[in-house]
Design an enzyme around this catalytic site. Sequence first.
Site, short mmCIF file in Angstrom:
data_model
loop_
_atom_site.label_atom_id
_atom_site.label_comp_id
_atom_site.label_asym_id
_atom_site.label_seq_id
_atom_site.Cartn_x
_atom_site.Cartn_y
_atom_site.Cartn_z
N LEU A 1 -26.25 -18.36 11.81
CA LEU A 1 -25.95 -17.42 12.88
C LEU A 1 -26.73 -16.11 12.73
O LEU A 1 -26.75 -15.51 11.67
CB LEU A 1 -24.44 -17.11 12.85
CG LEU A 1 -23.95 -15.97 13.75
CD1 LEU A 1 -24.02 -16.38 15.21
CD2 LEU A 1 -22.53 -15.59 13.38
N ARG B 1 -21.31 -14.90 26.02
CA ARG B 1 -22.05 -15.93 25.30
C ARG B 1 -22.29 -17.19 26.09
O ARG B 1 -23.36 -17.80 25.99
CB ARG B 1 -21.29 -16.28 24.01
CG ARG B 1 -21.34 -15.15 23.02
CD ARG B 1 -20.47 -15.41 21.82
NE ARG B 1 -20.65 -14.33 20.85
CZ ARG B 1 -19.96 -14.20 19.73
NH1 ARG B 1 -19.02 -15.09 19.43
NH2 ARG B 1 -20.18 -13.21 18.91
N PHE C 1 -21.05 -4.74 22.40
CA PHE C 1 -21.00 -6.19 22.19
C PHE C 1 -20.95 -6.90 23.53
O PHE C 1 -20.56 -6.30 24.54
CB PHE C 1 -19.77 -6.55 21.34
CG PHE C 1 -20.13 -7.30 20.08
CD1 PHE C 1 -20.75 -6.65 19.03
CD2 PHE C 1 -19.87 -8.67 19.97
CE1 PHE C 1 -21.10 -7.34 17.88
CE2 PHE C 1 -20.21 -9.36 18.82
CZ PHE C 1 -20.83 -8.70 17.77
N GLU D 1 -24.62 -11.37 17.24
CA GLU D 1 -24.72 -10.75 18.56
C GLU D 1 -24.97 -9.25 18.42
O GLU D 1 -25.51 -8.60 19.33
CB GLU D 1 -23.40 -11.00 19.29
CG GLU D 1 -23.37 -10.52 20.71
CD GLU D 1 -22.17 -11.10 21.47
OE1 GLU D 1 -21.92 -12.31 21.32
OE2 GLU D 1 -21.52 -10.35 22.19
N HIS E 1 -20.29 -22.68 17.97
CA HIS E 1 -19.93 -21.52 17.16
C HIS E 1 -18.43 -21.38 16.97
O HIS E 1 -17.97 -21.03 15.90
CB HIS E 1 -20.47 -20.26 17.83
CG HIS E 1 -20.17 -18.99 17.09
ND1 HIS E 1 -20.53 -18.80 15.78
CD2 HIS E 1 -19.53 -17.85 17.48
CE1 HIS E 1 -20.14 -17.58 15.40
NE2 HIS E 1 -19.51 -17.00 16.39
N HIS F 1 -22.94 -20.35 20.72
CA HIS F 1 -23.49 -19.01 20.50
C HIS F 1 -24.98 -19.06 20.82
O HIS F 1 -25.66 -20.02 20.49
CB HIS F 1 -23.25 -18.62 19.03
CG HIS F 1 -23.50 -17.17 18.75
ND1 HIS F 1 -24.77 -16.63 18.70
CD2 HIS F 1 -22.64 -16.16 18.49
CE1 HIS F 1 -24.65 -15.33 18.43
NE2 HIS F 1 -23.39 -15.02 18.29
#
Lengths: 256, 136, 569
Positions: free
Chosen positions: C243, C277, C117, C246, C345, C233
């Site tokens: 969304l 981000r 991530f 990610e 976000h 985001h």
Amino acid sequence: METDTATIRVARYRPEKSEKPYFQEYKVPYRKDTVVLDALNQVKAEQDGTLAYRWSCRMGVCGSCGANVNGVPKLTCATFLHEFKGKSLTIEPLANFPVIKDLVVNIDDFMEKLLKVKPWIIRDKQSPPEEGEYKQSGKELDRYAQFSSCINCLLCYAACPIYGLNEDFLGPAATALAYRYIADSRDQGKKARFPIVHDLEGVWECTLIGECSVVCPKGVDPMLAIQKTKILGAMEAPKTMLSPETLKAILPRGGE
Amino acid sequence: MSTKKTHYPEIPRKNLGPGWWLANRHYTVYMIRELTSFFVTAFSLIYIYQVYRLASNPGTYSQYLDTVRSPAMISFSIVALGFTLFHSVTWFYLIGKIQPIKIGRKKTSPLLALGINTVFLVIISFAVLQLFIVGK
Amino acid sequence: MEHLTHDILVVGGGAAGLRAGIAAVERSPKLSVAIVSKVYPMRSHTVSAEGGMAAVTREYDSLDSHAYDTIKGSDFLADQDSVEYFVKQAPHEAVQLEHWGCPFSRDPDGRISVRAFGGMSVKRTLFATDKIGFHLLHTLFQTSLKYDRIHRYDEWFVTSLLTNANRVEGVTAIDIRTGELFTILAKAVIIATGGCGRVFQFTTNGWIKTGDGMALAYRAGVPLKDMEMVQYHPTLLPNTGILITEAARGEGGYLINKDGERFMKRYVPGKMELGPRDIISRSELTEIKEGRGFEGRYGSYVELDLRHLGEKKIEEKLPFVKELAEKYVGIDPAHDPIPVRPGQHYQMGGVHTNIEGFTGLGGLYAAGEAACVSMNGANRLGSNSLTECLVYGAVAGETVADYVAKQPTPSFGNPVQGLAMTEETRIYDGLLKHENGERTSTIRIDMQKGMEEHVGIFRDENSLREGCRIIEDLKKRMTNSTVDDKDRVFNTDLVSALELDFMLDCAEAITYSARARTESRGAHSRIDYPKRDDTSFLKHTLAYRNPNGPRMEYLPVTITRWKPEERVY
């Protein structure tokens, strides 16, 4: 992208204004990517703030915005207006539920049924988190994963004629969730849930109409869960019938 | 005081009426599938009766065959055949839905189960037919 | 007015609220805990989280590494003690959630799978395909059903906190179904209402994310901390703001510009698409500004390319991305890149709390996105927030359970009763009866446009001054607003008006705080002050409500082991 205008016919019920429900028409602009929920939001923001409906995530996962669209239960956030081009478009509250106001239905019945199936992991012994996770193989996960995808939108209840005929029927989503836990390798609550799912109003009420699975927006396939529960029950039946408890109950008592 | 406790009624849940199965094509198909059971049962009973007649008194069997050849019985048989085939096909499909054939971890479409079962049906039917023709 | 009484009252039924409620009854099984939520808990916006939740669960990983990544990601604005506590508790909470039944994706050996991530230096994000939020929320909600000491008030909307001599004694809340106002008394209140993303026009947040709890605390005199820190985001669908997780990049997806170039090589070559981000969102806008974006019906965008991952991986690891792209854009991500642009976000800022979730006002606690325990600082790392909800939700629940044991039950006398009456008059005689004013929807739309335009990814003194002016003007307009629906039963028009009123408070705190922070740090990016300024701004903004715009105070950042350094990836 060109903008068109559609007329939507929305079921209204305003208990403080009139006892009877009625229909109201609104003209709404739409494009190829406009969903029914956008149309309702356009009405609410720009034409008529009195229209009541539920919604939140607008991405098909919170489960709030179900309604009957031309008689078919749909998530309004995932139903596109252009699909109805040249046809009339009627939006009504989800069938088979009491209506509180306009498109807002009373879902108390489902909330009670959800509680009834004990939708939590039941184990004889809980091990503390410090000992690490319960291992689960991909195969074990596959057995219940699909049924854990239920977003409780209740389209299946609106589509189920058995529920429509008999309010006491446990119904598709609640059974799917019961089965989701029964089929989970970490759970040992089959015994606790069997009397509920195999109750007179449980899975055996289902006659495989299958509309619950047709309308399910998440591919949960509650009908499948119900049949799997039936199979488990049927396999368990001989065991139950021959169990010492049953035998003790039905056999003449000797010596007493 | 501005908040008064007034309870406004909800529209009660409508129980479905007797014509509910006409509301939607799927419901109607379901009802027809349920109806097929009648024809499947009737045809099976007639067939059992036929075997019984043949076994008990071969003499009157030709008499019975004449009844079967009557236009009314032939049309019944055709209708029953149609419904029985519909019955088989819908249930083959449902079997595919309830016990999907898995290839690896992936579930296949119920159409595959329908296809496989239909192929078996055709093969068995031909085998039975063959048996009769050979038997003659 | 009727009143109800509980020991603990949790406002909000998302991840943090449910976790707090469960923690409280597990700590003291005799307590009566109320969860008041304006939606059925399973509708809460936690449901929309996709990618995963971070926790150290592997041999190759360490708590220090998770802490450092989080602190560096925060651009050193995070309080390091709260980060350390967070990383320490995270594995426990993750396993607890697994024990409650969360259907985590698994490795072949049966352990919970982890994925990469943004900003995380190793794979430590646990996931359940790409629907962790949904599964986490339903697991918590369904688990909460087994405790009969948890009383739920579903579809009840909290309108104010009732305070008595620097202590919270309850709330007023509308039972939306009947439209009736109730007083719910409690020895302690936990705010877990999530963020306020709907103050912006282009956001991943659901309709319900209106900052109610932030505004409730703000009105009760509690400061809102670091509200200028708004996370944008990088990958939202351009028309809807939906969304795209990610995790799509965690699984190897590329961000490409019009020239087909993986442009992140210009900005964070060491991390590429797995940069934090704030940096990726700014990079996308820079690409667009320099003419390398795509032009579409909904403005400029870049593309998220997953084609090289192949159908199988997309179906297995990112089924929801596939579903969303197919449904809302009409493309199959295995064959076409997904158009994306950055948008609001997450709110790093929120109700100021200490590490136990305590706000400083007696009996008032907060957790989750609504709170600012300062573990996210100026930029949150993806997949830390769900874990934060669990860790700090549990802390708040346990702390409050201990706290209320020593507290008397509040009685329905003055000043609480008087405050409740005043609230009733404000809502039913004021807002509901007011005729011929401005429709609330126009005020809402103007607020969202104003925030989008003036308090966006890049800010400067001029834009923020204008932003402040707009908010002040909108607040005035709000005093003359009218709702169409005059009924009591399920009046969503009235609820929306009250939510808008809350949002204006949040918007005010965001805009004023942003204007006062004359540096660039994390997500707060000032064109006129492009450098981070540790001498003047290694501190938290505290915005206190004040009739003429908020009063600003500052609080030093807690540094334990990691000295601020330049943030290079």
